[in-house]
Design an enzyme around this catalytic site. Structure first.
Site, PDB file in Angstrom:
ATOM      1  N   GLY A 177       0.844  -1.201   0.000  1.00  0.00           N
ATOM      2  CA  GLY A 177       0.000   0.000   0.000  1.00  0.00           C
ATOM      3  C   GLY A 177       0.873   1.242   0.000  1.00  0.00           C
ATOM      4  N   LEU A 226      -1.343   6.395   4.582  1.00  0.00           N
ATOM      5  CA  LEU A 226      -0.597   5.973   5.777  1.00  0.00           C
ATOM      6  C   LEU A 226       0.888   5.819   5.437  1.00  0.00           C
ATOM      7  CD1 LEU A 226      -0.784   5.000   8.772  1.00  0.00           C
ATOM      8  CD2 LEU A 226      -0.959   2.681   7.881  1.00  0.00           C
ATOM      9  N   LYS A 280       2.499   7.323   3.121  1.00  0.00           N
ATOM     10  CA  LYS A 280       3.068   8.660   2.873  1.00  0.00           C
ATOM     11  C   LYS A 280       3.308   9.416   4.183  1.00  0.00           C
ATOM     12  CE  LYS A 280       0.132  11.847   1.442  1.00  0.00           C
ATOM     13  NZ  LYS A 280      -0.816  12.521   0.543  1.00  0.00           N
ATOM     14  N   TYR A 293      -1.340   3.539  19.762  1.00  0.00           N
ATOM     15  CA  TYR A 293      -1.314   4.141  21.101  1.00  0.00           C
ATOM     16  C   TYR A 293      -0.329   3.389  22.018  1.00  0.00           C
ATOM     17  CZ  TYR A 293      -4.177   8.184  20.835  1.00  0.00           C
ATOM     18  OH  TYR A 293      -4.586   9.448  20.564  1.00  0.00           O
ATOM     19  N   GLU A 299     -10.379  15.238  19.982  1.00  0.00           N
ATOM     20  CA  GLU A 299      -9.749  15.844  18.799  1.00  0.00           C
ATOM     21  C   GLU A 299     -10.520  17.104  18.427  1.00  0.00           C
ATOM     22  OE1 GLU A 299      -7.437  12.438  16.178  1.00  0.00           O
ATOM     23  OE2 GLU A 299      -9.501  12.882  15.678  1.00  0.00           O
ATOM     24  N   HIS A 312      -7.756   1.943  21.099  1.00  0.00           N
ATOM     25  CA  HIS A 312      -6.793   2.765  21.849  1.00  0.00           C
ATOM     26  C   HIS A 312      -7.192   2.915  23.331  1.00  0.00           C
ATOM     27  CE1 HIS A 312      -5.486   3.462  17.894  1.00  0.00           C
ATOM     28  NE2 HIS A 312      -6.137   4.573  17.622  1.00  0.00           N
ATOM     29  N   ARG A 363     -14.072   7.900  27.171  1.00  0.00           N
ATOM     30  CA  ARG A 363     -14.721   9.069  26.558  1.00  0.00           C
ATOM     31  C   ARG A 363     -13.932   9.454  25.321  1.00  0.00           C
ATOM     32  NH1 ARG A 363     -15.020  14.720  29.228  1.00  0.00           N
ATOM     33  NH2 ARG A 363     -12.805  14.354  29.332  1.00  0.00           N
ATOM     34  N   LEU A 400       4.941  16.621  37.116  1.00  0.00           N
ATOM     35  CA  LEU A 400       6.049  16.175  36.264  1.00  0.00           C
ATOM     36  C   LEU A 400       5.685  16.535  34.824  1.00  0.00           C
ATOM     37  CD1 LEU A 400       8.552  14.532  35.387  1.00  0.00           C
ATOM     38  CD2 LEU A 400       7.202  12.470  35.660  1.00  0.00           C
ATOM     39  N   THR A 401       6.147  17.724  34.437  1.00  0.00           N
ATOM     40  CA  THR A 401       5.883  18.166  33.064  1.00  0.00           C
ATOM     41  C   THR A 401       7.098  17.798  32.231  1.00  0.00           C
ATOM     42  OG1 THR A 401       4.551  19.992  33.848  1.00  0.00           O
ATOM     43  CG2 THR A 401       5.442  20.221  31.637  1.00  0.00           C
TER      44      THR A 401
HETATM   45  N1  LIG Z   1       2.013  19.484  33.920  1.00  0.00           N
HETATM   46  C1  LIG Z   1       1.057  20.106  33.300  1.00  0.00           C
HETATM   47  O1  LIG Z   1       1.191  20.385  32.134  1.00  0.00           O
HETATM   48  C2  LIG Z   1      -0.176  20.436  34.036  1.00  0.00           C
HETATM   49  C3  LIG Z   1      -1.222  21.006  33.353  1.00  0.00           C
HETATM   50  N2  LIG Z   1      -2.357  21.327  33.985  1.00  0.00           N
HETATM   51  C4  LIG Z   1      -3.411  21.933  33.180  1.00  0.00           C
HETATM   52  O2  LIG Z   1      -4.310  22.644  33.968  1.00  0.00           O
HETATM   53  C5  LIG Z   1      -5.610  22.584  33.420  1.00  0.00           C
HETATM   54  C6  LIG Z   1      -6.618  22.148  34.457  1.00  0.00           C
HETATM   55  O3  LIG Z   1      -6.286  20.859  34.955  1.00  0.00           O
HETATM   56  P1  LIG Z   1      -7.293  19.642  34.944  1.00  0.00           P
HETATM   57  O4  LIG Z   1      -6.587  18.473  35.438  1.00  0.00           O
HETATM   58  O5  LIG Z   1      -7.955  19.531  33.624  1.00  0.00           O
HETATM   59  O6  LIG Z   1      -8.338  20.033  36.040  1.00  0.00           O
HETATM   60  P2  LIG Z   1      -9.858  20.489  36.028  1.00  0.00           P
HETATM   61  O7  LIG Z   1     -10.288  20.252  37.407  1.00  0.00           O
HETATM   62  O8  LIG Z   1      -9.988  21.832  35.438  1.00  0.00           O
HETATM   63  O9  LIG Z   1     -10.583  19.450  35.069  1.00  0.00           O
HETATM   64  C7  LIG Z   1     -10.725  18.154  35.456  1.00  0.00           C
HETATM   65  C8  LIG Z   1     -11.504  17.366  34.457  1.00  0.00           C
HETATM   66  O10 LIG Z   1     -12.844  17.778  34.424  1.00  0.00           O
HETATM   67  C9  LIG Z   1     -13.357  17.789  33.108  1.00  0.00           C
HETATM   68  N3  LIG Z   1     -14.417  18.762  33.092  1.00  0.00           N
HETATM   69  C10 LIG Z   1     -14.404  20.065  32.772  1.00  0.00           C
HETATM   70  N4  LIG Z   1     -15.634  20.598  32.916  1.00  0.00           N
HETATM   71  C11 LIG Z   1     -16.427  19.596  33.371  1.00  0.00           C
HETATM   72  C12 LIG Z   1     -17.789  19.495  33.721  1.00  0.00           C
HETATM   73  N5  LIG Z   1     -18.582  20.556  33.643  1.00  0.00           N
HETATM   74  N6  LIG Z   1     -18.246  18.307  34.149  1.00  0.00           N
HETATM   75  C13 LIG Z   1     -17.453  17.244  34.230  1.00  0.00           C
HETATM   76  N7  LIG Z   1     -16.161  17.274  33.903  1.00  0.00           N
HETATM   77  C14 LIG Z   1     -15.662  18.445  33.476  1.00  0.00           C
HETATM   78  C15 LIG Z   1     -12.157  18.129  32.292  1.00  0.00           C
HETATM   79  O11 LIG Z   1     -12.096  17.523  31.054  1.00  0.00           O
HETATM   80  P3  LIG Z   1     -12.898  17.869  29.725  1.00  0.00           P
HETATM   81  O12 LIG Z   1     -13.017  19.305  29.473  1.00  0.00           O
HETATM   82  O13 LIG Z   1     -12.027  17.198  28.748  1.00  0.00           O
HETATM   83  O14 LIG Z   1     -14.197  17.216  29.905  1.00  0.00           O
HETATM   84  C16 LIG Z   1     -11.058  17.434  33.069  1.00  0.00           C
HETATM   85  O15 LIG Z   1     -11.013  16.069  32.653  1.00  0.00           O
HETATM   86  C17 LIG Z   1      -5.547  21.627  32.252  1.00  0.00           C
HETATM   87  O16 LIG Z   1      -5.462  22.348  31.070  1.00  0.00           O
HETATM   88  C18 LIG Z   1      -4.277  20.872  32.515  1.00  0.00           C
HETATM   89  O17 LIG Z   1      -3.691  20.399  31.356  1.00  0.00           O
HETATM   90  C19 LIG Z   1      -2.526  21.069  35.298  1.00  0.00           C
HETATM   91  C20 LIG Z   1      -1.520  20.511  36.030  1.00  0.00           C
HETATM   92  C21 LIG Z   1      -0.248  20.159  35.463  1.00  0.00           C
HETATM   93  O1  LIG Z   2      -6.388   5.433  15.034  1.00  0.00           O
HETATM   94  C1  LIG Z   2      -6.750   6.592  14.973  1.00  0.00           C
HETATM   95  O2  LIG Z   2      -6.061   7.517  15.669  1.00  0.00           O
HETATM   96  C2  LIG Z   2      -6.090   8.875  15.263  1.00  0.00           C
HETATM   97  C3  LIG Z   2      -5.505   9.671  16.420  1.00  0.00           C
HETATM   98  O3  LIG Z   2      -4.158   9.351  16.599  1.00  0.00           O
HETATM   99  P1  LIG Z   2      -3.180  10.375  17.324  1.00  0.00           P
HETATM  100  O4  LIG Z   2      -1.919   9.635  17.433  1.00  0.00           O
HETATM  101  O5  LIG Z   2      -3.102  11.577  16.436  1.00  0.00           O
HETATM  102  O6  LIG Z   2      -3.810  10.702  18.625  1.00  0.00           O
HETATM  103  C4  LIG Z   2      -7.495   9.337  14.929  1.00  0.00           C
HETATM  104  O7  LIG Z   2      -7.456  10.640  14.385  1.00  0.00           O
HETATM  105  C5  LIG Z   2      -8.099   8.390  13.898  1.00  0.00           C
HETATM  106  O8  LIG Z   2      -9.440   8.747  13.662  1.00  0.00           O
HETATM  107  C6  LIG Z   2      -8.029   6.967  14.374  1.00  0.00           C
HETATM  108  O9  LIG Z   2      -8.375   6.098  13.311  1.00  0.00           O
END
Ligand SMILES: NC(=O)C1=CN([C@@H]2O[C@H](COP(=O)(O)OP(=O)(O)OC[C@H]3O[C@@H](n4cnc5c(N)ncnc54)[C@H](OP(=O)(O)O)[C@@H]3O)[C@@H](O)[C@H]2O)C=CC1
Ligand SMILES: O=C1O[C@H](COP(=O)(O)O)[C@@H](O)[C@H](O)[C@H]1O
Length: 516
Positions: free
Chosen positions: A38, A43, A45, A201, A238, A262, A357, A423-424
């Site tokens: 293929g 893929l 490419k 993944y 996404e 995944h 989710r 741990l970033t």
């Molecule tokens: N090392 C790093 O880079 C760090 C980054 N952060 C950043 O800080 C930000 C906040 O942190 P996070 O852990 O997301 O904490 P939050 O408490 O803000 O969010 C927790 C979770 O709740 C979900 N959420 C948001 N709104 C709702 C809702 N109304 N009902 C139910 N679930 C909800 C969010 O996901 P969703 O919106 O997808 O549903 C997420 O999964 C993020 O952007 C995170 O990446 C924090 C700590 C360290």
């Molecule tokens: O297998 C798939 O994965 C991609 C997402 O992969 P990622 O490595 O970019 O997170 C997704 O866009 C595609 O629909 C699915 O078939």
């Protein structure tokens, strides 16, 4: 030496050590042929050729590796090069090695279902090296898997003293029955250790990290059970729709596209028991065991969504709904979003919801595992001050592991505050290049390591969990809830999370270091 120079030195040292050990590998002394089935496709490419180039220039694959493109379209090697090279990362001093790479490439045009075409491919390979190990990557639609694998088996296997490994891309069927048929077909032709079913993944840094984090640390083990964990949420988001891929996607939907593979793979690594060793079979045995403890998903524990265009969206993509895609039928009920609750019925996890989710056309790109702990018992603080602890493993983007904890608000008061242990990767491993998932996985195939590949019984269990739900959705044409492009998905999904013991307070604030 600056930090940056130190990182580069650290990386170069890592690659040097890896190369040194690879060079000593007996197999690496033998020529290899890597066939891209293929080769004319998307893929190949976007992923396969760029990965092969990356591995070649880093000298991680045997020096004598020949790359053979195979597809129906007629291409000269120059035409193939023009098509795929724009996806390569080529450094300023890498032009010479790039020319060398292309000298190792050739292309054969042929069908996927006619024996003589595979005899031609075989004599082409023998012309490159009559004693070479063979890796054949099926970067092809599943409709041709049966015929191509039969022809490979009949006409294109490596000589007796060498091995042949086949890399198979998902989808591995579309339900239990079709997957079992494919597995039966493949097992009639090859043995399991010749088959490398890719779930990319499993090649991601943070997914591979799960095993080390869980089993290489004393501190998580005592918490990792139903006594302490309230729920586990595994998310994939996404920010773009399916436009351009709608035709393909419409026959699959998000559950088959992402959740059944995944997300379930991540779940099994989170939930499995400690394997006897890091041997591929020991790890895969544990993954299968945990999947066997999961009952098929009930529709009552699922929310399905389908995105519609946002008329005020910033670009055309976001203004385009799923049903506006010309490849999608106007009355399609295919879900582009899904949340499902699964339970692992064993001693460790009984009663703990694992919430998967995933969705397209959402507000951000994100894949993460969120382990939420139960409330502190016997709370002595002012009621409502304590938020639940969470351990978040962010797979992408911006790899990180952070633990949301309560701490004392700095200063004279004795108040609690939500804070984190963080741990970033971008700061802890600043400048370190994390290999692409395909790069790790293809290297594993050269090395014969199946740790990060899906075994057939694992696949059968995954389909067992999802097939009744998928059949019900397909048969009853269950209508998904509409959500707007660029939103967080349907509100019903948050309601389901709440029902299954995920508490969102909205009170946590992350103070991004860079902004301080
Ligand atoms: N090392 C790093 O880079 C760090 C980054 N952060 C950043 O800080 C930000 C906040 O942190 P996070 O852990 O997301 O904490 P939050 O408490 O803000 O969010 C927790 C979770 O709740 C979900 N959420 C948001 N709104 C709702 C809702 N109304 N009902 C139910 N679930 C909800 C969010 O996901 P969703 O919106 O997808 O549903 C997420 O999964 C993020 O952007 C995170 O990446 C924090 C700590 C360290
Ligand atoms: O297998 C798939 O994965 C991609 C997402 O992969 P990622 O490595 O970019 O997170 C997704 O866009 C595609 O629909 C699915 O078939």
């Amino acid at each position: 030496m600056s930090d940056h120079e130190e990182v580069i030195k650290f990386e170069e040292e890592g690659i040097r050590l890896l190369k040194e050990s690879l060079d000593k590998t007996e197999d690496y002394q033998v020529p290899h042929v890597f066939v891209v089935g293929g080769a004319s496709g998307d893929l190949a490419k976007k992923k396969i050729y760029p990965t092969l180039w990356g591995l070649y220039k880093d000298q991680l694959i045997p020096k004598q590796t020949f790359f053979v493109g195979y597809a129906r379209s007629k291409f000269s090697i120059l035409e193939l090069r023009e098509k795929v090279e724009p996806f390569f990362k080529v450094g300023p001093n890498e032009n010479e090695v790039l020319e060398e790479f292309w000298k190792m490439n050739s292309y054969v045009a042929g069908s996927y279902d006619k024996g003589p075409d595979f005899q031609t491919l075989d004599s082409h390979i023998r012309g490159l090296s009559c004693k070479a190990h063979r890796i054949i990557y099926l970067a092809l639609p599943p409709t041709v898997y049966q015929s191509i694998t039969k022809n490979i088996h009949d006409y294109c296997m490596a000589p007796k003293e060498c091995w042949t490994r086949i890399i198979v891309e998902k989808p591995f069927g579309h339900d239990s029955q079709s997957s079992a048929e494919l597995s039966k077909h493949l097992s009639g032709l090859f043995v399991e250790n010749q088959l490398y079913r890719i779930d990319h993944y499993l090649g991601k840094e943070m997914v591979q990290n799960l095993v080390i984090q869980r089993f290489g640390n004393r501190m998580f083990a005592p918490l990792w059970n139903r006594d302490n964990i309230a729920s586990v949420v595994i998310s994939f988001k996404e920010p773009f729709g399916t436009f351009g891929r709608g035709g393909y996607f419409d026959t699959f939907g998000i559950i088959r596209d992402v959740m059944q593979n995944h997300l379930l793979q991540m779940l099994s690594l989170i939930a499995m028991e400690k394997p006897v060793s890091l041997n591929a079979e020991d790890i895969r045995n544990e993954k299968v065991k945990v999947l066997k403890c999961i009952k098929p998903i009930e529709i009552t524990e699922v929310v399905l969504g389908q995105y519609m265009g946002d008329p005020n969206g910033p670009n055309e993509d976001s203004r385009t709904g799923y049903l506006d895609d010309p490849g999608v039928s106007k009355d399609s009920v295919t879900p582009t979003f899904a949340t499902a609750v699964l339970f692992v019925k064993n001693e460790r996890w009984d009663g703990v919801p694992f919430i998967l989710r995933c969705g397209k056309a959402l507000n951000e790109r994100k894949a993460e595992v969120r382990v939420q702990l139960k409330d502190v018992s016997g709370d002595i603080f002012t009621r409502g001050q304590l938020a639940r602890n969470e351990l978040v493993i962010r797979v992408q983007p911006d790899e990180a592991v952070y633990m949301k904890i309560m701490g004392k608000k700095p200063g004279n008061s004795f108040d609690c505050e939500e804070t984190e242990l963080d741990l970033t990767y971008a700061s802890r491993y600043a400048g370190v290049k994390l290999p692409d998932a395909y790069e790790r996985l293809i290297l594993d195939v050269f090395l014969g390591s199946q740790i990060h590949f899906v075994r057939s019984d694992e696949l059968a269990e995954a389909w067992r969990i999802f097939t009744p739900l998928l059949h019900k959705i397909d048969k009853e044409r269950i209508k998904p809830v509409k959500y707007t492009f660029g939103s967080r998905g349907p509100k019903e999904s948050d309601d389901l999370l709440k029902k299954y013991n995920f508490t969102y307070t909205g009170t946590y604030k992350w103070k991004n270091e860079a902004k301080i």
